[in-house]
Design a protein around this motif. Structure first.
Motif, mmCIF file in Angstrom:
data_model
loop_
_atom_site.group_PDB
_atom_site.id
_atom_site.type_symbol
_atom_site.label_atom_id
_atom_site.label_comp_id
_atom_site.label_asym_id
_atom_site.label_seq_id
_atom_site.Cartn_x
_atom_site.Cartn_y
_atom_site.Cartn_z
ATOM 1 N N THR A 251 8.271 3.634 14.688
ATOM 2 C CA THR A 251 6.875 4.066 14.487
ATOM 3 C C THR A 251 6.668 5.470 15.037
ATOM 4 O O THR A 251 6.041 6.323 14.393
ATOM 5 C CB THR A 251 5.907 3.087 15.190
ATOM 6 O OG1 THR A 251 6.175 1.772 14.741
ATOM 7 C CG2 THR A 251 4.470 3.439 14.910
ATOM 8 N N MET A 252 7.215 5.711 16.235
ATOM 9 C CA MET A 252 7.098 7.030 16.871
ATOM 10 C C MET A 252 7.754 8.104 16.007
ATOM 11 O O MET A 252 7.171 9.174 15.763
ATOM 12 C CB MET A 252 7.785 6.921 18.238
ATOM 13 C CG MET A 252 7.698 8.110 19.124
ATOM 14 S SD MET A 252 8.180 7.713 20.822
ATOM 15 C CE MET A 252 9.755 6.939 20.649
ATOM 16 N N PHE A 253 8.916 7.799 15.485
ATOM 17 C CA PHE A 253 9.673 8.751 14.668
ATOM 18 C C PHE A 253 8.984 8.982 13.319
ATOM 19 O O PHE A 253 8.819 10.114 12.863
ATOM 20 C CB PHE A 253 11.093 8.193 14.472
ATOM 21 C CG PHE A 253 12.008 9.095 13.697
ATOM 22 C CD1 PHE A 253 12.383 10.328 14.216
ATOM 23 C CD2 PHE A 253 12.497 8.725 12.458
ATOM 24 C CE1 PHE A 253 13.221 11.168 13.504
ATOM 25 C CE2 PHE A 253 13.332 9.557 11.738
ATOM 26 C CZ PHE A 253 13.707 10.784 12.269
ATOM 27 N N MET A 254 8.570 7.882 12.669
ATOM 28 C CA MET A 254 7.931 7.976 11.355
ATOM 29 C C MET A 254 6.626 8.765 11.425
ATOM 30 O O MET A 254 6.346 9.621 10.568
ATOM 31 C CB MET A 254 7.674 6.565 10.826
ATOM 32 C CG MET A 254 6.949 6.474 9.504
ATOM 33 S SD MET A 254 5.176 6.387 9.654
ATOM 34 C CE MET A 254 4.951 4.851 10.477
ATOM 35 N N ALA A 255 5.812 8.492 12.447
ATOM 36 C CA ALA A 255 4.524 9.192 12.571
ATOM 37 C C ALA A 255 4.732 10.675 12.852
ATOM 38 O O ALA A 255 4.005 11.521 12.310
ATOM 39 C CB ALA A 255 3.700 8.551 13.692
ATOM 40 N N GLY A 256 5.745 11.006 13.658
ATOM 41 C CA GLY A 256 6.035 12.415 13.947
ATOM 42 C C GLY A 256 6.449 13.178 12.705
ATOM 43 O O GLY A 256 6.016 14.322 12.480
ATOM 44 N N LEU A 487 12.580 12.829 -1.405
ATOM 45 C CA LEU A 487 12.717 12.561 0.027
ATOM 46 C C LEU A 487 11.489 13.055 0.789
ATOM 47 O O LEU A 487 10.963 12.362 1.664
ATOM 48 C CB LEU A 487 13.990 13.224 0.569
ATOM 49 C CG LEU A 487 14.259 13.035 2.065
ATOM 50 C CD1 LEU A 487 14.349 11.554 2.409
ATOM 51 C CD2 LEU A 487 15.520 13.768 2.485
ATOM 52 N N SER A 488 11.002 14.261 0.439
ATOM 53 C CA SER A 488 9.826 14.789 1.132
ATOM 54 C C SER A 488 8.589 13.940 0.820
ATOM 55 O O SER A 488 7.725 13.750 1.674
ATOM 56 C CB SER A 488 9.579 16.244 0.745
ATOM 57 O OG SER A 488 9.369 16.363 -0.634
ATOM 58 N N ASN A 489 8.528 13.407 -0.393
ATOM 59 C CA ASN A 489 7.427 12.516 -0.743
ATOM 60 C C ASN A 489 7.492 11.227 0.065
ATOM 61 O O ASN A 489 6.474 10.714 0.535
ATOM 62 C CB ASN A 489 7.506 12.207 -2.248
ATOM 63 C CG ASN A 489 6.177 11.794 -2.825
ATOM 64 O OD1 ASN A 489 5.135 12.100 -2.252
ATOM 65 N ND2 ASN A 489 6.196 11.089 -3.929
ATOM 66 N N PHE A 490 8.694 10.722 0.245
ATOM 67 C CA PHE A 490 8.908 9.512 1.051
ATOM 68 C C PHE A 490 8.471 9.736 2.500
ATOM 69 O O PHE A 490 7.792 8.910 3.110
ATOM 70 C CB PHE A 490 10.395 9.137 0.980
ATOM 71 C CG PHE A 490 10.814 8.075 1.957
ATOM 72 C CD1 PHE A 490 10.463 6.754 1.758
ATOM 73 C CD2 PHE A 490 11.585 8.392 3.067
ATOM 74 C CE1 PHE A 490 10.859 5.761 2.652
ATOM 75 C CE2 PHE A 490 11.980 7.430 3.964
ATOM 76 C CZ PHE A 490 11.609 6.104 3.755
ATOM 77 N N TRP A 495 6.694 6.633 4.718
ATOM 78 C CA TRP A 495 7.745 5.744 4.228
ATOM 79 C C TRP A 495 7.172 4.723 3.234
ATOM 80 O O TRP A 495 7.582 3.558 3.227
ATOM 81 C CB TRP A 495 8.464 5.043 5.372
ATOM 82 C CG TRP A 495 9.131 5.981 6.324
ATOM 83 C CD1 TRP A 495 9.190 7.340 6.242
ATOM 84 C CD2 TRP A 495 9.826 5.641 7.528
ATOM 85 N NE1 TRP A 495 9.864 7.867 7.303
ATOM 86 C CE2 TRP A 495 10.267 6.854 8.117
ATOM 87 C CE3 TRP A 495 10.118 4.441 8.167
ATOM 88 C CZ2 TRP A 495 10.974 6.894 9.308
ATOM 89 C CZ3 TRP A 495 10.815 4.478 9.352
ATOM 90 C CH2 TRP A 495 11.244 5.696 9.912
ATOM 91 N N PHE A 496 6.216 5.134 2.438
ATOM 92 C CA PHE A 496 5.560 4.324 1.391
ATOM 93 C C PHE A 496 4.856 3.085 1.943
ATOM 94 O O PHE A 496 4.608 2.132 1.215
ATOM 95 C CB PHE A 496 6.550 3.896 0.301
ATOM 96 C CG PHE A 496 7.164 5.058 -0.428
ATOM 97 C CD1 PHE A 496 6.408 6.153 -0.801
ATOM 98 C CD2 PHE A 496 8.513 5.056 -0.747
ATOM 99 C CE1 PHE A 496 6.968 7.223 -1.460
ATOM 100 C CE2 PHE A 496 9.085 6.127 -1.412
ATOM 101 C CZ PHE A 496 8.303 7.220 -1.775
ATOM 102 N N MET A 497 4.528 3.110 3.226
ATOM 103 C CA MET A 497 3.866 1.931 3.801
ATOM 104 C C MET A 497 2.447 1.700 3.284
ATOM 105 O O MET A 497 2.054 0.553 3.055
ATOM 106 C CB MET A 497 3.871 2.012 5.320
ATOM 107 C CG MET A 497 4.830 1.020 5.916
ATOM 108 S SD MET A 497 4.787 0.990 7.673
ATOM 109 C CE MET A 497 5.407 2.582 8.067
ATOM 110 N N PRO A 498 1.607 2.754 3.078
ATOM 111 C CA PRO A 498 0.282 2.490 2.493
ATOM 112 C C PRO A 498 0.369 1.838 1.115
ATOM 113 O O PRO A 498 -0.399 0.914 0.800
ATOM 114 C CB PRO A 498 -0.342 3.893 2.394
ATOM 115 C CG PRO A 498 0.336 4.689 3.438
ATOM 116 C CD PRO A 498 1.730 4.165 3.484
ATOM 117 N N SER A 499 1.340 2.274 0.299
ATOM 118 C CA SER A 499 1.494 1.674 -1.035
ATOM 119 C C SER A 499 1.930 0.220 -0.926
ATOM 120 O O SER A 499 1.436 -0.652 -1.647
ATOM 121 C CB SER A 499 2.528 2.453 -1.852
ATOM 122 O OG SER A 499 2.153 3.806 -1.933
#
Length: 574
Positions: A251-256, A487-490, A495-499
């Motif tokens: 979570t820390m890495f993804m949000a950053g 990749l930049s969209n991902f 990481w497509f979590m809202p979708s």
């Protein structure tokens, strides 16, 4: 009214501070219990636990909420229903206070559910489709945690009481009761927006900015961390704690990473909150609950200040939140930019500000602990990413050219907002040092090699340099030379979590629920239970009603029939 509420809450905050000093000095814990219902061996009680931790946290919540309400006097001045807004914020604060002082799982559920319900009302406060979708996503994500807390309540009936604070030692040695710890961890993950429940936190930015300042600093998102701090003895013995460590770091890495691709000012700050929550969760799962609590309190101050600064800037920019339209605002809003810079530096962990004392200590404990290189890598890269998106944000806001309109009206003379921000500015400067003196019984002295000791500074400088370089590059050029568009969209879309949350999980579950309601609740179940009985009773009552109308024809008709029956019986006997 806002001023009176500010004074009232601030007064109670100072009272809590004085009480907390007294409790720490005398090592006091006060436990109140009021028995409401007693049934056989089960008793439903209302309990209150007052110790230094609950009093200190209540002091921070009350202080931030008082400042936010005072700030709302100016920010929400054009709002017709300001009284309703203030009442909703107060309900939010009361729910959080109930959760803080509860050693009882039932009263925790009241505060927990109150936070979820009032947060839904506040997220949909600006009534449009986007706010409604964000509110539903927030409510449904938090609802998972509510259900898990209900399951914990039913599971704890085995003990004959819901005062979990007395059973932690016993529960951690009971293998079957490890289910309770798993459910508590998952409930905390939903409220504190850990992977895979992260998508609701940036969506909740549809709420007014004062609400965002309150939610992201000391109330809604910190409720999960606080619950795990209280259940710390129980959760450390479960196998699930390693999964929590992994999910917290991810979570820390993804949000950053996502914050570096975002252009919405409020969402960048929301993603930084998500990153700090991941830091708190992961250090908590390593067993350092006091450090997690320390960082939770210091983070509350500078994050509330950061949101308030963002609110002033959005106001001045005609309600535009895209940072590409901003720039050069330090010339026009110097005092707001002062608060913004200091809160951003505290977030990055610049020495001797609030964030430094907790963040540096956490990273040194990670270096000192017996964990693998994977954990070490994630912690330090995430720290570098924090510096990266902070410098990028400051470049877009202050150093780049102003891109909004040729005619604009930027001024820094809204003294109600500035006064409220200066109170938090003072706390962002001093809270780290005075909390480190009060919370810990002895000072943490961590001896490390020079390279490890300086690693935090190396990583921060590197992250800041990359943020400076990237903010001066064209985003399309960056995509072209550094990574592919997919990749930049991902990375940009969390990481497509809202979708996955909206179209993947929520959509199918809501459809499934609608079909269940249509075919069972309003179908077979309805006809063979409530509605079916009503229809049968209705028919019989209509039939009996005919005989009760005193109608002569009916009586004559019935008299003739009875006479015919009697005559028939008489002739039959003959």
């Amino acid at each position: 009214m806002c001023f009176y509420m500010f004074f009232f809450l601030f007064f109670f905050s100072m009272m809590n501070f004085i009480l907390m000093i007294y409790f720490i000095m005398n090592n006091l814990i006060i436990f109140f219990e009021w028995e409401m219902i007693s049934l056989n061996s089960m008793s439903m009680v209302m309990s209150i636990l007052l110790d230094w931790m609950s009093l200190l946290f209540m002091m921070f919540v009350l202080m931030i909420s008082s400042v936010v309400i005072y700030y709302s006097k100016s920010y929400m001045s054009s709002e017709l229903n300001l009284f309703r807004f203030i009442i909703l914020v107060l309900l939010f604060v009361i729910s959080m206070l109930l959760l803080i002082i509860s050693p009882n799982i039932i009263s925790i559920l009241l505060g927990w559910d109150g936070l979820g319900l009032v947060s839904y009302c506040l997220v949909i406060y600006y009534q449009n489709i986007k706010s409604y979708n964000a509110g539903m996503l927030t409510a449904l994500s938090n609802r998972i945690g509510d259900v898990l807390i209900l399951m914990v309540i039913s599971w704890m009936m085995n003990y004959g009481s819901w005062n979990y604070i007395f059973y932690l030692e016993f529960m951690k040695n009971d293998l079957i009761m490890s289910f309770i710890s798993i459910m508590i961890i998952m409930a905390a993950m939903t409220k504190s927006a850990q992977i895979p429940f992260s998508s609701w936190l940036p969506a909740a930015m549809a709420a007014p900015t004062p609400v965002s300042a309150l939610v992201h600093s000391s109330t809604l998102v910190t409720a999960g961390v606080y619950l795990l701090i209280r259940f710390n003895l129980l959760i450390l013995n479960t196998f699930f704690i390693k999964i929590l460590l992994l999910l917290g770091m991810l979570t820390m890495f993804m949000a950053g990473i996502s914050a570096n691709y975002e252009f919405d000012l409020k969402k960048i700050i929301a993603l930084s909150t998500l990153s700090q929550l991941g830091l708190m969760m992961s250090i908590l799962s390593m067993g350092f609950s006091d450090l997690a609590f320390f960082h939770l309190l210091t983070h509350a101050m500078f994050k509330a200040l950061l949101f308030m600064c963002a609110g002033v800037i959005i106001h001045m920019m005609n309600n535009i939140q895209d940072i590409r339209f901003m720039g050069g605002i330090s010339l026009y809003l110097p005092l707001t930019c002062l608060c913004l810079n200091i809160s951003n530096m505290a977030l990055c962990g610049i020495p001797f500000l609030a964030g430094f004392y907790s963040k540096d200590l956490i990273l040194e404990m990670v270096s000192y602990s017996n964990l693998n290189l994977f954990v070490f890598f994630f912690y330090y890269v995430s720290t570098g990413l924090t510096m990266y998106y902070t410098i990028r944000l400051l470049m877009y806001l202050m150093i780049n050219d102003f891109n909004l309109l040729s005619i604009y009206n930027l001024y820094d003379e809204d003294y109600i907002m500035l006064n409220s921000m200066f109170m938090l500015l003072f706390m962002s400067l001093i809270s780290g040092s005075f909390l480190s003196w009060m919370i810990f019984y002895y000072p943490y002295m961590i001896y490390l090699p020079l390279n490890l000791k300086m690693m935090v500074i190396y990583v921060s400088l590197l992250g800041g340099m990359i943020g400076f370089l990237i903010s001066n590059m064209n985003i399309y050029g960056m995509n072209k030379f550094m990574m592919t568009y997919k990749l930049s969209n991902f990375l940009c879309l969390m990481w497509f979590m809202p979708s996955l949350s909206t179209y993947g999980i929520s959509y199918y579950f809501l459809n499934f629920g609608q079909n269940l309601m249509k075919n069972i609740d309003l179908g077979w179940s309805e006809m063979y239970s409530g509605q079916g009985i009503i229809i049968i009773m209705k028919k019989y009552s209509m039939f009996y009603n005919i005989f009760q109308m005193n109608n002569l024809k009916i009586y004559l008709f019935s008299f003739v029939i009875w006479m015919m029956i009697i005559i028939y019986l008489l002739f039959l006997n003959i």
